[in-house]
Each structure stands twice: as structure tokens, then as C-alpha cells.
Write an enzyme that holds these catalytic residues in place. Structure first.
Site, PDB file in Angstrom:
ATOM      1  N   ASP A 263       0.751  -1.175  -0.090  1.00  0.00           N
ATOM      2  CA  ASP A 263       0.196  -0.002  -0.025  1.00  0.00           C
ATOM      3  C   ASP A 263       0.905   1.276   0.047  1.00  0.00           C
ATOM      4  OD1 ASP A 263      -2.038   1.844  -0.062  1.00  0.00           O
ATOM      5  OD2 ASP A 263      -3.105   0.809   1.298  1.00  0.00           O
TER       6      ASP A 263
HETATM    7  C1  BGC Z   1      -5.044   3.309   0.005  1.00  0.00           C
HETATM    8  C2  BGC Z   1      -5.363   2.229  -0.809  1.00  0.00           C
HETATM    9  C3  BGC Z   1      -4.923   2.889  -2.227  1.00  0.00           C
HETATM   10  C4  BGC Z   1      -3.868   3.416  -2.402  1.00  0.00           C
HETATM   11  C5  BGC Z   1      -3.321   4.080  -3.807  1.00  0.00           C
HETATM   12  C6  BGC Z   1      -3.951   4.000  -0.471  1.00  0.00           C
HETATM   13  O1  BGC Z   1      -3.771   5.027   0.569  1.00  0.00           O
HETATM   14  O2  BGC Z   1      -5.083   2.705   1.472  1.00  0.00           O
HETATM   15  O3  BGC Z   1      -6.392   1.535  -0.377  1.00  0.00           O
HETATM   16  O4  BGC Z   1      -5.486   1.903  -3.276  1.00  0.00           O
HETATM   17  O5  BGC Z   1      -3.779   4.759  -1.458  1.00  0.00           O
HETATM   18  O6  BGC Z   1      -4.163   5.191  -4.009  1.00  0.00           O
END
Ligand code: BGC
Length: 740
Positions: A263
Site C-alpha cells: 500500500d
Molecule cells: C489506500 C489504498 C489505495 C492506495 C492508492 C492508499 O492510501 O490505502 O487503498 O489503493 O492509497 O491510492
């Protein structure tokens, strides 16, 4: 490209090129000259490192992505294409309801179709991978991200996880109008302590395996091409560096051979978690856990080379990660056509596709949950004695931000407001529309993930809005109020300790209720709310979550009875926030308490609130009613080879057609470990015309009775069981059977 060609390519790549494939950056790095220097400096990346990064996130648009791809491939020594990824959660240009609402449809086919449509739209905008579905089990309504999940039940989540992945990926990610799914967040992210964003997760090993992991496992079995790690710790080890989880369970036990992506900045956060001393160690831990792509940090880019040189990380490890990434690019067909389905004419189209919005309008009533109705709904279209005029009141009458926190690519002005939809109806009775107040309180400037929301009114203006609303309520026979939390109150970073409708809106509600008790309230939110007071004072509550592009049309379709609400709660609505986390499939305690039955102190209960949520999982009313009878089992013994069939008659005893969600729950009366009071094991959504009766059958197999025993073996234990069938998780119609 054939497998051996990927291998040959891999052999021919330099170490720098290989490490580059593991780096993911935003499109800002590739924007027109000048812009790239800012983010590059911050991340201490060289021009060469940026030029070799393997994928890009959060940038969309066919023309832009084609330009980035062309320029990139020219410089990439082997002309390897980039992979473009984005968060397309509940729709791209056509926005469907938030996933928690889709879960309320109890109709996985709807999830399949909405995912298919989203895939088509995003593929044309140049996207190759969507960071969806989010399959985290959620039980705590304080957490802002419950909106991205399909709810509190393991079985329901599994059904929707499969449908979403199949919808996105179709017959193959390389086929036209399909994209790769990235299932997230592995694992257990849905259970942060206290509901506080990014907080630690403390679930028992048994609950992890029985409640939380199954939806991810279903996603792997459904063929998800990518898995995203989660921010949280599990068993006190951050998931992004958790070898037992990522290697042991995901890859070894489940046989997952696709790409794992961290993530956002989660590899670096291994340092903040306090399990890595520095970036070097963070890179090492994530590599050991088998994380292939580093989203938006420089940790792999700056440290893997030295680790290869010192032998800490082996070339085989790096090659395995790079192979998985190249393989996905190949499956997407990018080596043959690096633009895949990108189509500039799509970006320029003035409106979302009519077929797509038509489908959105059609399915929305299936996600709306009628929580209360004492007969005020549906509203008559013609003036009748009880309703000769209507006052529509509330900030959500005009609100265009109705797509949920993650709808980055929605053009808000394309969303149909309630006001617009009422006006389109040309009602044959007088009506007024009053905002009454703003969605957010006076003086509030609130930052969400898509920008900020500001209450633009002065106190004087707000006074006038309120006075006008109350005056119009006084004159009308019936009031429809549209209230709720702004979409920025949920989603990532949207944890709340109060889960009520904001107080300034409640003040408006009370003022209106004082002058006119005939109120039907339409509620919007990204989480279950504490609706106690609304429940007491309003005659009807229709909960519509964040419905998306077609909001206004669908809400009016349901209010005026052109469609019936057939959503059932995918997550319990607590009586008050103090009950949270509250969910239907809890364990029996040693001092089980049923509200109102015992006066003694020493039971498992609160002294100031009931145990029961205000509205339970699976609950929802319709404009008609259903009767359940004739629960019959075709035998009373289940064996490994012989399931039994349970049948029940469901009759629409009202005067209108409707759709009922017939739910089957099982209970294990005695087990070697404590077992839930009941668990959903089957459901079917059935359309019934007025007076119609249908016999619905479910099969009970030995497999449905399995659980993790004392030794963590997944087994069934012979003994007594009960089956309950009905329209929600409180279903009372039951029968006993045995497993032998
Ligand atoms: C979130 C994810 C997301 C990623 C990309 C993160 O902050 O937890 O769910 O896919 O950002 O935007």
C-alpha cells in the site's frame, strides 16, 4: 509473448532495470518538463530511476497515458511498457453505489455487472489495473473505510469478492475492455482498534482464519492478478513485512503466484512501525515477505542494489518479483499493444454512456434500505387527502457530492441531484425545495481525499435557509428530508467517534419535526449511523448510502413507488456508538442476555443501552410484506457425502410486487470451541408479485459446518445444529438437524 521470451527478456535486463520494475510512481513524475523535478527531489530519485520505474498510479486519460507511455518506452532500454493503475472503486465516469451499498443488494450479479462496466470505462481511459475490490471484513462503523467493503459478513464478502474480480477481469485481463483486479488490503485492515484509521489490529488467530481471511482466499481462487498489502499490524507484525502472512499463507498455502504491491508508502512505514531500523532494513523485510512493487517510496529503488551486492537479497528473489510483474504486463497484452484499450474519443465524450447510467438507475433501488415505514411511503404521485403538497428539505436535495469518498474520476456536475429529479417529474401537486442548511456545519473547512468542502454561508444566510425550510414544512402535508454525512466524513482518514447525522442537520430536523410530524427521511452516509432520534421522530427512513451518478433519479423512483427498495443491511446499524463493534454473528457468552428478559446485573449487557443494534444485519423493509412458513428439511442427518435440503415457502402478502432476500443461517449448538450464535450460509433474492408464493431451497453440506477446532484444523464435528430461515439475521423460523 511466450513464457520463454519473458525469461529471455529478464536475463537480458540490467540490475537497475529490474529494480526499476519494482518502483511505482504517480503520473506527476512524467508530467511535462519541470514538474518532475519536485517529486523527484523529494524522493531522491535520479532521472534514470524515474525513467525505469515499472508502473504509474493515479493518472488517467487516454491521451495523457499514451503520451507518457510513448515517451517512456522510447527511453526504456528494452522498450518495456509501463502498467497504469488507479483507484476505481465504485465506478469510473458512471459511478455506482459505494461497495457497502452494493453489498446490501445481496445480489453478487450486480457487483459483477457494475465491475464490468467500470472496467470498460477505465480501460478506455487507459487504466490497466484497478485497486479494487477491497474485501476487508468490517465490524466497526467508526472506521471511515467501511464504505469500501461489502460489510460484516464473511460469506457475503466472499460472494461479492468473486463477482467483482470476475467482472473486472472477464475471460482474461488481455481481452478488450477488461482490467486486472488488485484485491486489498491483505490482511485484516478492516479491524483497526477503536475504529481509528491505520491503528493496530488485534484479532485472534481463529477469528483471522475463520472470519477475516476467507474473502481474500476467495479472491485468490477467483484469479485476482494483484494483491495489495495493508497498512496495519497483524499479530503485532506490520503486514507489509509479514512473512508468515504474505509468504506463508498467501503464496505457500494458497498458491498465489501473482503480483503483490505494497500500500502507499507501506514499505517505508515499517520504520515508523518500529520493526525496521532504517530504509535498508525496511527494503529487506518487504523483500523477504515477497512484496513485489514499492508504491510511492524510494526504499527498493535506493537500497536493493547494495543488498544484492552484499548477498542479503538474492538475484533469484529479485528475478522472481520482476518476472511476476512482466508476466502481468504480458497477460494484459502490453508488449503487443502498450496502449491496450485507451481511446481518446471516450475522454472527450460529453456525457457518461447512456446504457451505463440506465443500468445504474435500475439497480440503485436494490441497494437502498428502507429502515422504517409506517405507511407514509411510497408517496402518491397524484394529490390525495393525506398528501396534497410536499416540502423537500435538506442539504442533500442539492448536494452533488454523492458518489462516496473514492470517486476521483466522477464529474460531479454530471450527478443527478434530488432537486433536479423532482423538477423533472413535473408533479401534479405543489411542492417546495429548501436546502435548510449546508451539508457541513458553519465555519467548517473539511479536507477529504478529493479536495476540501467548505460551508459557504454566513450565519445570517443560514438563519434564512432554516426559517424558509421550517415555513415550507409548516405549509406542506408531507415533508421529505434529505440528510446525512458528507462523503468526506468516510473513506480513508474518515474515522469518527460520533456516528450520527451532523448536529446542525439534526437541529434542522428537530425544527421541522416540531411543525410537521409527517416526515420521510432519506439518509446518506458511508457507514452505518446512529439513527435513534430520526427513528423516533420520522415516519419513514430510506437509507441510500452514496448512490452515485444516478442518485436523484433513483431516490425519486423509490419515493414515488416506481421502484421498490430491496436492499438489506450488509452491516448492522448500532443503537448507539457505545455498542460498536456490533455484529450479528457474535459468540455466546457465559451470561447470554436477551434485551428485556432479565433484571439482574450480572449478565452480558449494558446498563444504559440495549444489546441489540437498532437495525440488524440482513434487515430491510419493502413496500410489501413477506410471510415465511413451511420450513421443511428433507432429512435430519447430514453426512460428508449426503447434504440435506431445506425448503421454505415465501409469500408476498402485500399488494405490490417486491424482491425479498431469503437468508439461511446455521448454528452449531455445541463445539470444541465456542461457536457463533448463527452464521449466514446461503441467501437468494427472489422477485414476488403481490400474493405470489415461491418455495425456496438451500442445500446444507458438511463443508458449511466446518470451523477451526482446538488444534486449528478446519473440520466439522458431529452433533446438533439448527437452521434459521427468514428475512434478516433475527430470523426465527428454525429446524434442528444433526451432523453424523
Ligand atoms: C489506500 C489504498 C489505495 C492506495 C492508492 C492508499 O492510501 O490505502 O487503498 O489503493 O492509497 O491510492
Amino acid at each position: 509473448m511466450k513464457e520463454e521470451q519473458i525469461r529471455e527478456l529478464l536475463e537480458d535486463m540490467s540490475t537497475e532495470e529490474k529494480i526499476g520494475q519494482l518502483l511505482q510512481l504517480t503520473g506527476a513524475f512524467y508530467a511535462d518538463e519541470g514538474l518532475a523535478t519536485g517529486p523527484m527531489q523529494q524522493m531522491q530519485l535520479s532521472q534514470e530511476q524515474v525513467e525505469q520505474a515499472g508502473s504509474v498510479l493515479s493518472t488517467v486519460g487516454a491521451a495523457t497515458l499514451k503520451k507518457i507511455q510513448t515517451a517512456y518506452m522510447e527511453k526504456q532500454p528494452h522498450h518495456i511498457p509501463l502498467m497504469f493503475m488507479a483507484d476505481v472503486i465504485n465506478g469510473y465516469r458512471t459511478v455506482f453505489p459505494i461497495p457497502l451499498a452494493l453489498g446490501c443488494s445481496f445480489e453478487p450479479e450486480i457487483m459483477r455487472k457494475t465491475s464490468e462496466i467500470s472496467a470498460r470505462e477505465m480501460a478506455r481511459a487507459g487504466v490497466h489495473v484497478t485497486f479494487s475490490p477491497m474485501v476487508d471484513l468490517v465490524r466497526d462503523a467508526r472506521w471511515g473505510r467501511v464504505m469500501e467493503s461489502t460489510g460484516e459478513d464473511t460469506y457475503l464478502n466472499r460472494c461479492f469478492a468473486k463477482a467483482a474480480i470476475e467482472g473486472y477481469q472477464g475471460a482474461g485481463v488481455g481481452t478488450k475492455d477488461h482490467v486486472a483486479a488488485c484485491m486489498k488490503h491483505f490482511a485484516g485492515y478492516g479491524s483497526p482498534v477503536g475504529g481509528r484509521e491505520y491503528n493496530q489490529v488485534e484479532v485472534s488467530e481463529r477469528s483471522l482464519f475463520e472470519d477475516y481471511l476467507p474473502a481474500y482466499k476467495t479472491g485468490v481462487d477467483a484469479g485476482t492478478k494483484m494483491v495489495m498489502t495493508s497498512f496495519n499490524t497483524l499479530g503485532r507484525i506490520p503486514c507489509t513485512g509479514n512473512q508468515e502472512l504474505m509468504k506463508g499463507i498467501l503464496r505457500e498455502q494458497w498458491g498465489y503466484d501473482g503480483v503483490v504491491i505494497s500500500d502507499w508508502a507501506a514499505i517505508h512505514e515499517l520504520i515508523e512501525h518500529g520493526v525496521a531500523r532504517d530504509e535498508d532494513e525496511a527494503a529487506y523485510l518487504a523483500m523477504q515477505a515477497g512484496v513485489d512493487i514499492d508504491m510511492m517510496t524510494n526504499v527498493y529503488a535506493l537500497h536493493l542494489k547494495d543488498q544484492l551486492a552484499s548477498g542479503k537479497v538474492t538475484m533469484d528473489q529479485l528475478d522472481a518479483a520482476v518476472y511476476r510483474i512482466l508476466n502481468l504486463k504480458n497477460e494484459l497484452g502490453l508488449f503487443e499493444n502498450p496502449f491496450k484499450d485507451a481511446d481518446e474519443s471516450y475522454d472527450e465524450s460529453k456525457k457518461p454512456d447512456g446504457e451505463h447510467t440506465k443500468y445504474a438507475r435500475e439497480i440503485l433501488p436494490e441497494t437502498f434500505v428502507l429502515l422504517k415505514n409506517d405507511g407514509i411511503l411510497p408517496l402518491s404521485k397524484e394529490p390525495v387527502d393525506t398528501c396534497k403538497s410536499i416540502a423537500f428539505i435538506g442539504p442533500f436535495m442539492k448536494e452533488i457530492d454523492v458518489c462516496g469518498a473514492w470517486s476521483f474520476f466522477n464529474r460531479k456536475e454530471e450527478n443527478v441531484t434530488l432537486e433536479q429529479a423532482v423538477n423533472e417529474r413535473e408533479l401534479s401537486m405543489p411542492y417546495t425545495i429548501e436546502e435548510g442548511c449546508h451539508t457541513v456545519p458553519y465555519g467548517m473547512r473539511f479536507v477529504g481525499i478529493r479536495g476540501e468542502v467548505v460551508n459557504p454561508y454566513t450565519p445570517e444566510e443560514l438563519g434564512v435557509l432554516k426559517a424558509n425550510a421550517v415555513a415550507s414544512a409548516k405549509q406542506a402535508d408531507v415533508v421529505v428530508m434529505a440528510l446525512g454525512e458528507h462523503s468526506f466524513f468516510s473513506g480513508e482518514g474518515g474515522a469518527r467517534t460520533q456516528i450520527t447525522i451532523p448536529e446542525h442537520q439534526m437541529e434542522l430536523f428537530r425544527a421541522v419535526a416540531e411543525v410537521n410530524p409527517n416526515i420521510a427521511v432519506v439518509t446518506f452516509s458511508g457507514r452505518p449511523l446512529d439513527l435513534r432520534e430520526v427513528n423516533e421522530k420520522a415516519k419513514a427512513i430510506l437509507h441510500v448510502w452514496f448512490p452515485g451518478t444516478e442518485t436523484g433519479h433513483a431516490v425519486m423512483d423509490v419515493l414515488f413507488g416506481d421502484a421498490s427498495p430491496s436492499g438489506r443491511l450488509s452491516m448492522s446499524f448500532p443503537y448507539c456508538v457505545g455498542q460498536v463493534p456490533v455484529y450479528y454473528n457474535e459468540l455466546h457468552t457465559g451470561r447470554q442476555y436477551i434485551d428485556g428478559t432479565e433484571t439482574s446485573r450480572f449478565f452480558s449487557k449494558y446498563i444504559d443501552a440495549p444489546n441489540h443494534p437498532l437495525y440488524v444485519f440482513g434487515y430491510g423493509l419493502d413496500y410489501t410484506e413477506y410471510r415465511y412458513d413451511n420450513l421443511v428439511l428433507d432429512g435430519n442427518q447430514v453426512t460428508k457425502d449426503r447434504p440435506i435440503t431445506v425448503s421454505v415457502d415465501v409469500t408476498n402478502v402485500g399488494k405490490r410486487a417486491g424482491k425479498e432476500v431469503v437468508q439461511m443461517y446455521l448454528q452449531d449448538l455445541v463445539g470444541s470451541v465456542a461457536r457463533p450464535v448463527r452464521e449466514l450460509k446461503g441467501f437468494e433474492k427472489v422477485a414476488l408479485s403481490a400474493g405470489e408464493k415461491k418455495t425456496i431451497t438451500f442445500t446444507i453440506t458438511e463443508e458449511m459446518l466446518r470451523f477451526y477446532d482446538r488444534n486449528m484444523n478446519y473440520v466439522s464435528e458431529p452433533g446438533e445444529f439448527k437452521v434459521y430461515v427468514g428475512g434478516n439475521s433475527d430470523a426465527e423460523l428454525s429446524a434442528g438437524f444433526q451432523l453424523v
